[in-house]
Design a protein around this motif. Structure first.
Motif, short mmCIF file in Angstrom:
data_model
loop_
_atom_site.label_atom_id
_atom_site.label_comp_id
_atom_site.label_asym_id
_atom_site.label_seq_id
_atom_site.Cartn_x
_atom_site.Cartn_y
_atom_site.Cartn_z
N ALA A 164 44.57 15.87 -69.47
CA ALA A 164 44.74 14.18 -69.70
C ALA A 164 44.85 14.08 -71.11
CB ALA A 164 43.67 13.64 -68.88
N VAL A 165 45.74 13.00 -71.26
CA VAL A 165 45.99 12.28 -72.68
C VAL A 165 45.05 11.00 -72.76
CG1 VAL A 165 47.71 11.63 -74.09
CG2 VAL A 165 48.13 13.55 -72.38
N VAL A 166 44.83 10.76 -73.98
CA VAL A 166 43.96 9.57 -74.30
C VAL A 166 45.04 8.61 -74.53
CG1 VAL A 166 42.73 8.52 -75.99
CG2 VAL A 166 41.95 10.67 -75.38
N THR A 167 45.02 7.57 -73.90
CA THR A 167 46.08 6.61 -73.80
C THR A 167 45.80 5.44 -74.51
OG1 THR A 167 45.51 5.41 -71.85
CG2 THR A 167 47.19 7.40 -71.82
N THR A 168 44.30 4.96 -74.45
CA THR A 168 44.23 3.94 -75.35
C THR A 168 42.45 4.09 -75.72
OG1 THR A 168 45.35 2.48 -73.72
CG2 THR A 168 43.59 1.27 -75.03
N VAL A 169 42.16 3.55 -76.87
CA VAL A 169 40.90 3.34 -77.29
C VAL A 169 40.18 2.20 -77.31
CG1 VAL A 169 39.48 4.02 -79.36
CG2 VAL A 169 41.12 5.38 -78.97
N LEU A 170 39.06 1.69 -76.48
CA LEU A 170 38.49 0.26 -75.99
C LEU A 170 37.95 0.09 -77.57
CD1 LEU A 170 37.72 0.81 -72.43
CD2 LEU A 170 39.73 -0.24 -73.39
N PRO A 171 37.68 -1.46 -77.42
CA PRO A 171 37.03 -1.67 -78.86
C PRO A 171 35.84 -1.15 -78.68
CG PRO A 171 38.10 -3.43 -77.94
CD PRO A 171 38.24 -2.40 -76.66
N ASN A 172 35.07 -0.83 -77.57
CA ASN A 172 33.55 -0.49 -77.83
C ASN A 172 33.69 1.19 -77.93
OD1 ASN A 172 34.49 0.29 -75.21
ND2 ASN A 172 32.63 -0.29 -74.15
N GLY A 173 34.88 1.82 -78.16
CA GLY A 173 35.04 3.27 -78.34
C GLY A 173 35.37 4.13 -76.99
N ASN A 174 35.09 3.50 -76.13
CA ASN A 174 35.31 4.29 -75.09
C ASN A 174 36.95 4.71 -74.91
OD1 ASN A 174 32.66 4.31 -74.22
ND2 ASN A 174 33.20 2.45 -72.39
N LEU A 175 37.07 5.67 -74.27
CA LEU A 175 38.67 6.29 -74.19
C LEU A 175 39.13 6.06 -72.73
CD1 LEU A 175 37.93 9.76 -75.85
CD2 LEU A 175 38.51 7.30 -76.98
N VAL A 176 40.37 5.61 -72.54
CA VAL A 176 41.22 5.69 -71.42
C VAL A 176 42.09 6.59 -71.38
CG1 VAL A 176 42.86 4.38 -69.90
CG2 VAL A 176 41.21 2.87 -71.53
N ILE A 177 42.15 7.57 -70.26
CA ILE A 177 42.72 8.78 -70.06
C ILE A 177 43.72 8.68 -69.04
CG2 ILE A 177 41.04 10.24 -71.29
CD1 ILE A 177 40.15 11.05 -68.54
N GLN A 178 44.67 9.69 -69.22
CA GLN A 178 45.68 9.65 -67.85
C GLN A 178 46.36 10.93 -67.83
OE1 GLN A 178 48.31 6.26 -67.24
NE2 GLN A 178 49.98 7.63 -66.66
N GLY A 179 46.30 11.49 -66.84
CA GLY A 179 47.22 12.89 -66.97
C GLY A 179 47.88 13.23 -65.65
N GLY A 196 41.40 7.03 -65.72
CA GLY A 196 40.00 6.40 -65.80
C GLY A 196 39.48 6.37 -67.23
N ILE A 197 38.29 5.92 -67.36
CA ILE A 197 37.65 5.60 -68.83
C ILE A 197 36.37 6.59 -68.73
CG2 ILE A 197 36.57 3.78 -69.87
CD1 ILE A 197 37.94 1.76 -68.03
N VAL A 198 36.48 7.09 -70.25
CA VAL A 198 35.39 7.99 -70.45
C VAL A 198 34.62 7.55 -71.77
CG1 VAL A 198 36.47 9.83 -69.10
CG2 VAL A 198 36.63 9.74 -71.62
N ARG A 199 33.20 8.16 -71.93
CA ARG A 199 32.69 7.99 -73.05
C ARG A 199 32.74 9.39 -73.99
NH1 ARG A 199 26.48 6.59 -72.27
NH2 ARG A 199 26.72 8.69 -71.39
N PRO A 200 33.05 9.04 -75.18
CA PRO A 200 33.19 10.04 -76.34
C PRO A 200 32.01 11.06 -75.95
CG PRO A 200 33.88 8.06 -77.23
CD PRO A 200 33.36 7.56 -76.00
#
Length: 246
Positions: A164-179, A196-200
């Motif tokens: 999956a590719v990281v498409t967005t970095v949220l203000p709190n640092g979480n990553l939005v991924i899509q693949g 979905g959304i993942v924590r680094p």
């Protein structure tokens, strides 16, 4: 006021019918990731490469293993920026069993009379049919019964891996991924999608993450082609079964 409400309802009925008809023909659609709304774009944005992310680093210098433009030996290699890639391990082995039974019944009776009503009770007998008894003017009886039962027994097992590719970095640092992954065999196309959304901090040192650690996870595994088309219920039959009142 009631007329305005009825007109508004009549205006929205065709939209609801179109949506239901489209779902009956194409099948259910995955809901968008909702934290916040519309986080997963349909098209991937192409980010310009910086000098530190040069895809073609120069050759190593004499007496050294270091390459100009290469990543540091001790830097964190896990995905943390838009465009980074990480591996998602999908291992679903779920079972669900539910049994519900409900029974309800109701009996009601009502008897009402008007033996005295301003002295007019005797005059009512002249207007109403013969045999009218003011003491038993109204009598009703009703009885209802309902019995229902249902059971669900499901077992799902999926073991897949997708990048999956990281498409967005949220203000709190979480990553939005899509693949998305597609494999075509003859005239059949198999498609796997994850978002979905993942924590680094949940990403392992091998740059992988489990599907259970993805918030607002949207996982789709299916395909389209000749075999899928034959196995699918015809659109006309789906519409009849969905809208038939019987």
């Amino acid at each position: 006021m009631m007329r305005i409400r009825l007109l508004a309802l009549a205006a929205f009925l065709p939209l609801g019918a179109c949506s239901t008809a489209a779902e009956a023909i194409r099948g259910p659609e995955l809901a968008p990731v909702g934290y916040p709304a519309a986080l997963v774009p349909r098209e991937q944005a192409i980010m310009p490469l910086s000098a530190s992310r040069d895809p073609n680093p120069g050759p190593a210098g004499a007496n050294t293993l270091w390459r100009v433009g290469a990543r540091a030996f001790f830097a964190d290699q896990r995905a943390n920026r838009v465009g980074d890639i990480l591996t998602v391990n999908i291992d679903i082995d779920d079972q669900a069993k539910t049994i519900n039974t409900s029974t309800s019944s109701r009996n009601s009776t009502l008897t009402a009379g008007v033996p005295h009503f301003l002295g007019l009770e005797s005059s009512l007998g002249k207007v109403l049919p013969g045999g009218f008894d003011p003491a038993n003017a109204i009598e009703t009886a009703s009885k209802t019964a309902n019995t229902g039962s249902g059971a669900v027994n499901r077992s799902e097992k999926i073991s897949l891996t997708i990048a999956a590719v990281v498409t967005t970095v949220l203000p709190n640092g979480n990553l939005v991924i899509q693949g998305t992954q597609e494999v075509r065999t003859n005239a059949e196309l198999r498609q796997l999608t994850v978002a979905g959304i993942v924590r680094p901090e949940d990403i392992s040192s091998a740059n992988t993450i489990r599907h259970t650690q993805i918030a607002e996870a949207r996982i789709s595994y299916g395909g389209r082609g000749d075999i899928s088309r034959v196995q699918k219920t015809p659109a006309g039959q789906s519409l009849v079964e969905r809208f038939s009142p019987f």
